[in-house]
Scaffold this motif. Structure first.
Motif, PDB file in Angstrom:
ATOM      1  N   GLN A  66       1.083  -1.150   0.085  1.00  0.00           N
ATOM      2  CA  GLN A  66       0.033   0.012   0.372  1.00  0.00           C
ATOM      3  C   GLN A  66       0.688   1.661  -0.010  1.00  0.00           C
ATOM      4  O   GLN A  66       0.651   2.083  -0.402  1.00  0.00           O
ATOM      5  CB  GLN A  66      -1.277  -0.263   1.634  1.00  0.00           C
ATOM      6  CG  GLN A  66      -1.999  -1.265   1.321  1.00  0.00           C
ATOM      7  CD  GLN A  66      -3.158  -1.546   2.993  1.00  0.00           C
ATOM      8  OE1 GLN A  66      -2.424  -0.358   3.524  1.00  0.00           O
ATOM      9  NE2 GLN A  66      -4.128  -1.996   2.614  1.00  0.00           N
ATOM     10  N   LEU A  67       2.114   1.520   0.976  1.00  0.00           N
ATOM     11  CA  LEU A  67       2.860   2.346   1.310  1.00  0.00           C
ATOM     12  C   LEU A  67       3.419   2.370  -0.566  1.00  0.00           C
ATOM     13  O   LEU A  67       3.225   3.459  -1.023  1.00  0.00           O
ATOM     14  CB  LEU A  67       3.687   1.648   2.267  1.00  0.00           C
ATOM     15  CG  LEU A  67       4.030   2.006   3.009  1.00  0.00           C
ATOM     16  CD1 LEU A  67       4.376   1.882   4.033  1.00  0.00           C
ATOM     17  CD2 LEU A  67       3.292   3.764   3.797  1.00  0.00           C
ATOM     18  N   LEU A  68       4.041   1.864  -1.183  1.00  0.00           N
ATOM     19  CA  LEU A  68       5.122   1.808  -2.155  1.00  0.00           C
ATOM     20  C   LEU A  68       3.830   2.374  -3.596  1.00  0.00           C
ATOM     21  O   LEU A  68       3.988   2.600  -4.386  1.00  0.00           O
ATOM     22  CB  LEU A  68       5.498  -0.228  -3.055  1.00  0.00           C
ATOM     23  CG  LEU A  68       6.370  -0.287  -2.142  1.00  0.00           C
ATOM     24  CD1 LEU A  68       6.871  -1.697  -2.586  1.00  0.00           C
ATOM     25  CD2 LEU A  68       8.208   0.628  -2.634  1.00  0.00           C
ATOM     26  N   GLU A  69       2.459   1.596  -3.407  1.00  0.00           N
ATOM     27  CA  GLU A  69       1.331   2.200  -4.281  1.00  0.00           C
ATOM     28  C   GLU A  69       0.873   4.091  -4.446  1.00  0.00           C
ATOM     29  O   GLU A  69       1.172   4.877  -5.386  1.00  0.00           O
ATOM     30  CB  GLU A  69      -0.102   1.364  -3.732  1.00  0.00           C
ATOM     31  CG  GLU A  69      -0.038   0.780  -4.390  1.00  0.00           C
ATOM     32  CD  GLU A  69      -1.247  -0.331  -4.588  1.00  0.00           C
ATOM     33  OE1 GLU A  69      -2.386   0.336  -3.471  1.00  0.00           O
ATOM     34  OE2 GLU A  69      -1.641  -1.276  -4.586  1.00  0.00           O
ATOM     35  N   GLN A  70       1.089   3.687  -2.792  1.00  0.00           N
ATOM     36  CA  GLN A  70       0.967   5.986  -2.361  1.00  0.00           C
ATOM     37  C   GLN A  70       2.375   6.391  -3.213  1.00  0.00           C
ATOM     38  O   GLN A  70       2.198   7.391  -3.541  1.00  0.00           O
ATOM     39  CB  GLN A  70       1.283   5.820  -0.945  1.00  0.00           C
ATOM     40  CG  GLN A  70      -0.462   5.302  -0.694  1.00  0.00           C
ATOM     41  CD  GLN A  70      -0.416   5.723   0.831  1.00  0.00           C
ATOM     42  OE1 GLN A  70       0.365   6.825   1.610  1.00  0.00           O
ATOM     43  NE2 GLN A  70      -1.663   4.404   1.691  1.00  0.00           N
TER      44      GLN A  70
END
Length: 146
Positions: A66-70
């Motif tokens: 999720q952090l990498l998508e952001q």
């Protein structure tokens, strides 16, 4: 078996992490932890601990994804990370390093990738800054000791 090229270059900076880096690491950890848990007696303290670690690693991997998508959205806008984006940058490195540290336990496994290493720096500029600060600190300490 990992899905990445065995000759892929080593990662140096966390700013360049992508979902394509995290996916194989997550699969590797799930496989290793599943194999570990399977060899333990149900109901034992060891089985409980291995199951709990598996659940934590899965949750950490989902959070990292999720952090990498952001983070990819931040990079797509080509903005210099500030405020919340800077905190996101730090979180990406923190959560990657947690999983990389766990994966290092199986560094001798044939499916382990040397790309799964803890990353100290965000980018080349951060690397230069930290290295310079450490050299200055070391010089200052040696002068004070004399």
């Amino acid at each position: 078996m990992t899905t990445e090229c065995p000759t892929a270059p080593l990662l140096q900076y966390s700013d360049f992490l992508t979902l394509n880096d995290a996916g194989p690491l997550r699969v590797f950890l799930a496989s290793r932890l599943s194999a570990l848990t399977a060899h333990l007696d149900d109901g034992s303290e060891e089985h409980f601990a291995a199951t709990a670690l598996t659940e934590i690693a899965v949750a950490d991997g989902q959070h990292l994804a999720q952090l990498l998508e952001q983070w990819e959205e931040v990079l797509a806008h080509k903005n210099e990370p500030q405020g919340p984006a800077q905190a996101l940058r730090q979180d990406v490195r923190l959560w990657w390093n947690r999983l990389a540290r766990l994966a290092a336990r199986w560094s001798d496994h044939p499916d382990f990738s040397p790309r799964w290493q803890e990353l100290r720096y965000f980018n080349a500029q951060h690397h230069t800054f930290v290295t310079s600060a450490e050299q200055t600190r070391s010089f200052t300490i040696s002068r004070l000791a004399n």
